[in-house]
Design a protein around this motif. Structure first.
Motif, PDB file in Angstrom:
ATOM      1  N   ASP A  97      19.903 -93.439  15.250  1.00  0.00           N
ATOM      2  CA  ASP A  97      20.913 -92.675  15.988  1.00  0.00           C
ATOM      3  C   ASP A  97      20.236 -92.001  17.176  1.00  0.00           C
ATOM      4  O   ASP A  97      19.008 -91.946  17.252  1.00  0.00           O
ATOM      5  N   TYR A  98      21.050 -91.494  18.087  1.00  0.00           N
ATOM      6  CA  TYR A  98      20.557 -90.963  19.353  1.00  0.00           C
ATOM      7  C   TYR A  98      21.350 -89.722  19.704  1.00  0.00           C
ATOM      8  O   TYR A  98      22.566 -89.683  19.507  1.00  0.00           O
ATOM      9  N   LEU A  99      20.692 -88.685  20.202  1.00  0.00           N
ATOM     10  CA  LEU A  99      21.373 -87.468  20.615  1.00  0.00           C
ATOM     11  C   LEU A  99      20.755 -87.008  21.929  1.00  0.00           C
ATOM     12  O   LEU A  99      19.533 -86.846  22.028  1.00  0.00           O
ATOM     13  N   THR A 100      21.593 -86.816  22.928  1.00  0.00           N
ATOM     14  CA  THR A 100      21.128 -86.424  24.256  1.00  0.00           C
ATOM     15  C   THR A 100      21.166 -84.914  24.420  1.00  0.00           C
ATOM     16  O   THR A 100      22.147 -84.265  24.068  1.00  0.00           O
ATOM     17  N   LYS A 101      20.082 -84.346  24.927  1.00  0.00           N
ATOM     18  CA  LYS A 101      20.038 -82.912  25.215  1.00  0.00           C
ATOM     19  C   LYS A 101      20.837 -82.615  26.483  1.00  0.00           C
ATOM     20  O   LYS A 101      20.823 -83.425  27.416  1.00  0.00           O
ATOM     21  N   PRO A 102      21.479 -81.463  26.547  1.00  0.00           N
ATOM     22  CA  PRO A 102      21.643 -80.461  25.477  1.00  0.00           C
ATOM     23  C   PRO A 102      22.714 -80.923  24.493  1.00  0.00           C
ATOM     24  O   PRO A 102      23.596 -81.713  24.850  1.00  0.00           O
ATOM     25  N   PHE A 103      22.651 -80.426  23.267  1.00  0.00           N
ATOM     26  CA  PHE A 103      23.624 -80.833  22.261  1.00  0.00           C
ATOM     27  C   PHE A 103      24.018 -79.617  21.429  1.00  0.00           C
ATOM     28  O   PHE A 103      23.324 -78.604  21.395  1.00  0.00           O
ATOM     29  N   GLU A 104      25.143 -79.729  20.757  1.00  0.00           N
ATOM     30  CA  GLU A 104      25.606 -78.679  19.864  1.00  0.00           C
ATOM     31  C   GLU A 104      24.950 -78.877  18.502  1.00  0.00           C
ATOM     32  O   GLU A 104      24.858 -80.011  18.009  1.00  0.00           O
ATOM     33  N   LEU A 105      24.501 -77.797  17.909  1.00  0.00           N
ATOM     34  CA  LEU A 105      23.857 -77.894  16.598  1.00  0.00           C
ATOM     35  C   LEU A 105      24.781 -78.554  15.580  1.00  0.00           C
ATOM     36  O   LEU A 105      24.336 -79.328  14.736  1.00  0.00           O
ATOM     37  N   ARG A 106      26.067 -78.253  15.660  1.00  0.00           N
ATOM     38  CA  ARG A 106      27.027 -78.830  14.706  1.00  0.00           C
ATOM     39  C   ARG A 106      27.003 -80.347  14.761  1.00  0.00           C
ATOM     40  O   ARG A 106      27.106 -81.022  13.732  1.00  0.00           O
ATOM     41  N   GLU A 107      26.866 -80.899  15.973  1.00  0.00           N
ATOM     42  CA  GLU A 107      26.818 -82.354  16.089  1.00  0.00           C
ATOM     43  C   GLU A 107      25.551 -82.901  15.439  1.00  0.00           C
ATOM     44  O   GLU A 107      25.591 -83.937  14.766  1.00  0.00           O
ATOM     45  N   LEU A 108      24.431 -82.218  15.612  1.00  0.00           N
ATOM     46  CA  LEU A 108      23.199 -82.648  14.965  1.00  0.00           C
ATOM     47  C   LEU A 108      23.362 -82.653  13.450  1.00  0.00           C
ATOM     48  O   LEU A 108      22.955 -83.608  12.772  1.00  0.00           O
ATOM     49  N   VAL A 109      23.965 -81.594  12.903  1.00  0.00           N
ATOM     50  CA  VAL A 109      24.170 -81.507  11.457  1.00  0.00           C
ATOM     51  C   VAL A 109      25.041 -82.664  10.973  1.00  0.00           C
ATOM     52  O   VAL A 109      24.727 -83.319   9.969  1.00  0.00           O
ATOM     53  N   LEU A 110      26.127 -82.948  11.684  1.00  0.00           N
ATOM     54  CA  LEU A 110      27.017 -84.033  11.277  1.00  0.00           C
ATOM     55  C   LEU A 110      26.307 -85.380  11.317  1.00  0.00           C
ATOM     56  O   LEU A 110      26.487 -86.220  10.418  1.00  0.00           O
ATOM     57  N   ARG A 111      25.485 -85.580  12.336  1.00  0.00           N
ATOM     58  CA  ARG A 111      24.754 -86.846  12.433  1.00  0.00           C
ATOM     59  C   ARG A 111      23.714 -86.973  11.321  1.00  0.00           C
ATOM     60  O   ARG A 111      23.499 -88.049  10.765  1.00  0.00           O
ATOM     61  N   LEU A 112      23.051 -85.854  10.994  1.00  0.00           N
ATOM     62  CA  LEU A 112      22.074 -85.884   9.898  1.00  0.00           C
ATOM     63  C   LEU A 112      22.754 -86.191   8.571  1.00  0.00           C
ATOM     64  O   LEU A 112      22.247 -86.977   7.758  1.00  0.00           O
ATOM     65  N   ARG A 113      23.909 -85.576   8.331  1.00  0.00           N
ATOM     66  CA  ARG A 113      24.649 -85.847   7.102  1.00  0.00           C
ATOM     67  C   ARG A 113      25.074 -87.307   7.033  1.00  0.00           C
ATOM     68  O   ARG A 113      25.015 -87.940   5.971  1.00  0.00           O
ATOM     69  N   ALA A 114      25.513 -87.843   8.166  1.00  0.00           N
ATOM     70  CA  ALA A 114      25.929 -89.240   8.187  1.00  0.00           C
ATOM     71  C   ALA A 114      24.751 -90.171   7.913  1.00  0.00           C
ATOM     72  O   ALA A 114      24.872 -91.151   7.173  1.00  0.00           O
ATOM     73  N   LEU A 115      23.590 -89.869   8.495  1.00  0.00           N
ATOM     74  CA  LEU A 115      22.402 -90.692   8.253  1.00  0.00           C
ATOM     75  C   LEU A 115      21.962 -90.596   6.798  1.00  0.00           C
ATOM     76  O   LEU A 115      21.547 -91.592   6.195  1.00  0.00           O
ATOM     77  N   ASP A 116      22.066 -89.407   6.226  1.00  0.00           N
ATOM     78  CA  ASP A 116      21.687 -89.231   4.829  1.00  0.00           C
ATOM     79  C   ASP A 116      22.615 -90.022   3.926  1.00  0.00           C
ATOM     80  O   ASP A 116      22.174 -90.645   2.951  1.00  0.00           O
ATOM     81  N   ARG A 117      23.902 -90.018   4.252  1.00  0.00           N
ATOM     82  CA  ARG A 117      24.863 -90.792   3.459  1.00  0.00           C
ATOM     83  C   ARG A 117      24.582 -92.289   3.577  1.00  0.00           C
ATOM     84  O   ARG A 117      24.624 -93.028   2.598  1.00  0.00           O
ATOM     85  N   ARG A 118      24.260 -92.723   4.802  1.00  0.00           N
ATOM     86  CA  ARG A 118      23.959 -94.134   5.029  1.00  0.00           C
ATOM     87  C   ARG A 118      22.680 -94.533   4.300  1.00  0.00           C
ATOM     88  O   ARG A 118      22.578 -95.634   3.754  1.00  0.00           O
ATOM     89  N   ARG A 119      21.714 -93.621   4.287  1.00  0.00           N
ATOM     90  CA  ARG A 119      20.439 -93.891   3.611  1.00  0.00           C
ATOM     91  C   ARG A 119      20.640 -94.119   2.122  1.00  0.00           C
ATOM     92  O   ARG A 119      19.923 -94.888   1.495  1.00  0.00           O
ATOM     93  N   ALA A 120      21.623 -93.454   1.579  1.00  0.00           N
ATOM     94  CA  ALA A 120      21.881 -93.566   0.144  1.00  0.00           C
ATOM     95  C   ALA A 120      22.755 -94.781  -0.182  1.00  0.00           C
ATOM     96  O   ALA A 120      23.401 -94.816  -1.221  1.00  0.00           O
ATOM     97  N   TYR A 121      22.780 -95.749   0.737  1.00  0.00           N
ATOM     98  CA  TYR A 121      23.505 -96.998   0.542  1.00  0.00           C
ATOM     99  C   TYR A 121      24.990 -96.728   0.319  1.00  0.00           C
ATOM    100  O   TYR A 121      25.659 -96.211   1.190  1.00  0.00           O
TER     101      TYR A 121
END
Length: 231
Positions: A97-121
């Motif tokens: 995934d990719y995030l361009t600065k500047p960014f909202e922390l909330r968007e980072l959190v949502l992307r991390l959660r999505a990656l974690d869910r994807r990681r768990a198959y």
């Protein structure tokens, strides 16, 4: 969830770490490539957040090493550039995934959660086990339909235990996954947090202690047991 944030701007790095902590996400900070590689060699992370332009080995080099290790660790790239070619090159290196600065922390959190869910198959975003319903996005927990109010740390510990699906998690691993690198390895914080978490979830106790090994979710709690907690 525990993430490694590789960012050479101290103010931004601290802001990210503090913001993630409020979302029950433990984050270690590396301000340069050498520190990042050292932390990756000694700690188990769920996701790496990499700034591409850092001192020492670049974010691109670190991404290549993570991919080469075969760990399957998701990578989220941070960059000040918003050009398609820059994004394409990042994905070619193995970024998820990719995030361009500047960014909202909330968007980072949502992307991390999505990656974690994807990681768990195929693990569903809302996890259910033994009468527990844990929603990592809304940070809500229900037991047998009853809402359970938890602190951020209690939620983080429960999330690790629920993800193990009844498997045993050691105190050391809980400390590694739910706290950051500043946690004292000799602390009794894990035992205290688990004890408080049991009480919040109420009887019958659903977190079992495996003596000398760790903790697990009891998938068949003894509904006839009154009083007394295990561990």
């Amino acid at each position: 969830m525990r993430v490694l944030v590789v960012e050479d701007e101290p103010y931004m790095a601290e802001a990210i770490r503090d913001g993630l902590r409020l979302e029950a996400i433990a984050a270690d900070i590396a301000g340069d490539g050498d520190t990042a590689l050292e932390l990756l060699s000694i700690n188990a992370y769920d996701i790496a957040v990499l700034d591409r332009d850092i001192p020492g080995p670049s974010g691109d080099e670190i991404a290549e090493r993570i991919v080469a290790s075969g760990s399957g660790m998701p990578i989220l790239m941070l960059t000040a550039a918003d050009r398609l070619d820059d994004k394409a090159s990042g994905f070619e290196l193995g970024a998820d995934d990719y995030l361009t600065k500047p960014f909202e922390l909330r968007e980072l959190v949502l992307r991390l959660r999505a990656l974690d869910r994807r990681r768990a198959y195929n693990r569903p975003p809302v996890r259910k086990i033994a009468g527990l319903r844990l929603d990592p996005f809304r940070r809500e927990v229900y037991r047998d339909g009853r809402y359970v109010a938890l602190t951020r740390k209690q939620f983080a510990v429960l999330e690790v235990l629920v993800a193990a699906e009844g498997g045993v998690i050691s105190a050391e691993e809980l400390l590694e996954r739910a706290w950051d690198e500043n946690a004292d390895p000799f602390t009794n914080a894990v035992r205290i947090t688990v004890s408080a978490l049991r009480k919040r979830l109420d009887e019958p106790w659903i977190i079992a202690t495996v003596p000398g090994v760790g903790y697990r979710i009891d998938t068949q709690p003894d509904t006839g047991r009154a009083g007394g907690e295990r561990g």
